[in-house]
Design a protein around this motif. Structure first.
Motif, PDB file in Angstrom:
ATOM      1  N   VAL A 114       0.570   4.613  11.553  1.00 27.17           N
ATOM      2  CA  VAL A 114      -0.835   4.028  11.450  1.00 27.17           C
ATOM      3  C   VAL A 114      -1.817   5.265  11.757  1.00 27.17           C
ATOM      4  CG1 VAL A 114      -2.535   2.857  12.671  1.00 27.17           C
ATOM      5  CG2 VAL A 114       0.003   1.757  12.238  1.00 27.17           C
TER       6      VAL A 114
ATOM      7  N   SER B 230       3.741   3.035  14.301  1.00 21.71           N
ATOM      8  CA  SER B 230       4.452   3.114  12.743  1.00 21.71           C
ATOM      9  C   SER B 230       4.841   1.708  12.401  1.00 21.71           C
ATOM     10  CB  SER B 230       5.604   3.777  12.619  1.00 21.71           C
ATOM     11  OG  SER B 230       5.232   5.285  12.904  1.00 21.71           O
ATOM     12  N   PHE B 231       4.347   1.226  11.028  1.00 22.64           N
ATOM     13  CA  PHE B 231       4.899   0.023  10.598  1.00 22.64           C
ATOM     14  C   PHE B 231       6.441   0.016  10.550  1.00 22.64           C
ATOM     15  CE2 PHE B 231       0.431  -0.173   9.440  1.00 22.64           C
ATOM     16  CZ  PHE B 231       0.096  -1.253   9.763  1.00 22.64           C
TER      17      PHE B 231
ATOM     18  N   MET C 210      -5.360   0.693   8.377  1.00 20.38           N
ATOM     19  CA  MET C 210      -4.119   0.544   8.879  1.00 20.38           C
ATOM     20  C   MET C 210      -4.196  -0.284  10.347  1.00 20.38           C
ATOM     21  SD  MET C 210      -2.548   4.201   7.585  1.00 20.38           S
ATOM     22  CE  MET C 210      -0.613   3.756   7.649  1.00 20.38           C
TER      23      MET C 210
ATOM     24  N   LYS D 126       2.794  -2.592   1.759  1.00 21.13           N
ATOM     25  CA  LYS D 126       2.235  -1.453   1.351  1.00 21.13           C
ATOM     26  C   LYS D 126       2.125  -0.671   2.418  1.00 21.13           C
ATOM     27  CE  LYS D 126      -2.572  -2.896   2.381  1.00 21.13           C
ATOM     28  NZ  LYS D 126      -3.899  -3.208   2.153  1.00 21.13           N
ATOM     29  N   TRP D 127       2.379  -0.861   3.722  1.00 17.64           N
ATOM     30  CA  TRP D 127       2.369   0.008   4.813  1.00 17.64           C
ATOM     31  C   TRP D 127       3.694   0.301   5.366  1.00 17.64           C
ATOM     32  CZ3 TRP D 127      -2.011   1.957   4.246  1.00 17.64           C
ATOM     33  CH2 TRP D 127      -3.236   1.422   4.033  1.00 17.64           C
TER      34      TRP D 127
ATOM     35  N   LYS E 176       5.098   3.321   7.408  1.00 20.63           N
ATOM     36  CA  LYS E 176       4.227   4.455   7.531  1.00 20.63           C
ATOM     37  C   LYS E 176       3.446   4.493   8.968  1.00 20.63           C
ATOM     38  CE  LYS E 176       2.818   4.441   2.710  1.00 20.63           C
ATOM     39  NZ  LYS E 176       2.134   3.951   1.482  1.00 20.63           N
TER      40      LYS E 176
ATOM     41  N   ASP F  16      -4.755  -3.739  10.145  1.00 18.19           N
ATOM     42  CA  ASP F  16      -3.598  -4.513   9.707  1.00 18.19           C
ATOM     43  C   ASP F  16      -2.592  -4.568  10.382  1.00 18.19           C
ATOM     44  OD1 ASP F  16      -5.142  -4.740   6.980  1.00 18.19           O
ATOM     45  OD2 ASP F  16      -3.783  -3.814   6.077  1.00 18.19           O
ATOM     46  N   TYR F  17      -2.255  -3.484  11.162  1.00 14.04           N
ATOM     47  CA  TYR F  17      -1.291  -3.414  12.267  1.00 14.04           C
ATOM     48  C   TYR F  17      -1.621  -4.677  13.378  1.00 14.04           C
ATOM     49  CZ  TYR F  17       2.516  -1.753  15.252  1.00 14.04           C
ATOM     50  OH  TYR F  17       3.599  -1.477  16.111  1.00 14.04           O
TER      51      TYR F  17
END
Length: 192
Positions: free
Chosen positions: A72, A49-50, A77, A66-67, A70, A80-81
């Motif tokens: 992944v 999770s972010f 996602m 935006k994440w 949230k 980006d992570y």
């Protein structure tokens, strides 16, 4: 050659292409669904999770907002992570330890140089050893997440391919039906 015979051949080929395109659309759709479901289930199992927005790295906070908080679950996602969260932490760890962004191979080279060179600076060896392990784990996690991103992207492309094949199949089917209508209207005596 009689026009009707030629029209029958072209129409039969059109129907054959329609069947081929519909089969391709079905297979591409299956591939897209498989890739999407696999990426989601595999990422879901990892329980990544972010963090909250205020815990994001400063350099990428705007892109990651935006994440915030949230889980992944998609290829985007995961990318980006990997690229905006883990990579920033890896750079920060390297800067703290050696004063500049450094890769695993660079740090490993420094570490091995001190160890093989018989350095007595145990604090520096320990610091580089810890950083080496951190960067290795970060690269490993990034690789796994970027693989999920790649498979997710291939699934998206397969989905677009499925739509294109379906549209192409429908167009060919309509043209083939128009060919049947044309065959009925063509006089028996017409030639090409």
């Amino acid at each position: 050659m009689k026009r009707k015979n030629f029209d029958k051949i072209v129409t039969a080929v059109g129907f054959g292409l329609s069947v081929f395109l519909f089969a391709a659309a079905a297979l591409l759709n299956w591939g897209a669904s498989f890739a999407s479901d696999s990426v989601k289930s595999q990422l879901d199992n990892q329980n990544i999770s972010f963090p909250a927005a205020d815990a994001m790295p400063e350099a990428t906070k705007a892109q990651l907002a935006k994440w915030a908080e949230k889980k992944v679950t998609t290829g985007e996602m995961a990318r980006d992570y990997s690229d905006l969260y883990i990579w920033e932490h890896m750079k920060g760890s390297a800067i703290a330890a050696v004063g500049k962004p450094a890769t695993y191979s660079e740090v490993s080279g420094m570490y091995m140089g001190l160890v093989r060179g018989g350095s007595s600076d145990t604090a520096q060896i320990a610091k580089l050893g810890d950083l080496r392990q951190t960067l290795f784990m970060g690269n490993t996690l990034r690789g796994m997440l970027l693989e999920a991103y790649a498979f997710g992207t291939m699934g998206v492309i397969a989905g677009y391919g499925a739509i294109a094949a379906l549209v192409g199949g429908l167009v060919m089917l309509l043209l083939s039906i128009a060919g049947l209508v044309h065959i009925r209207r063509t006089p028996d005596s017409a030639t090409i």
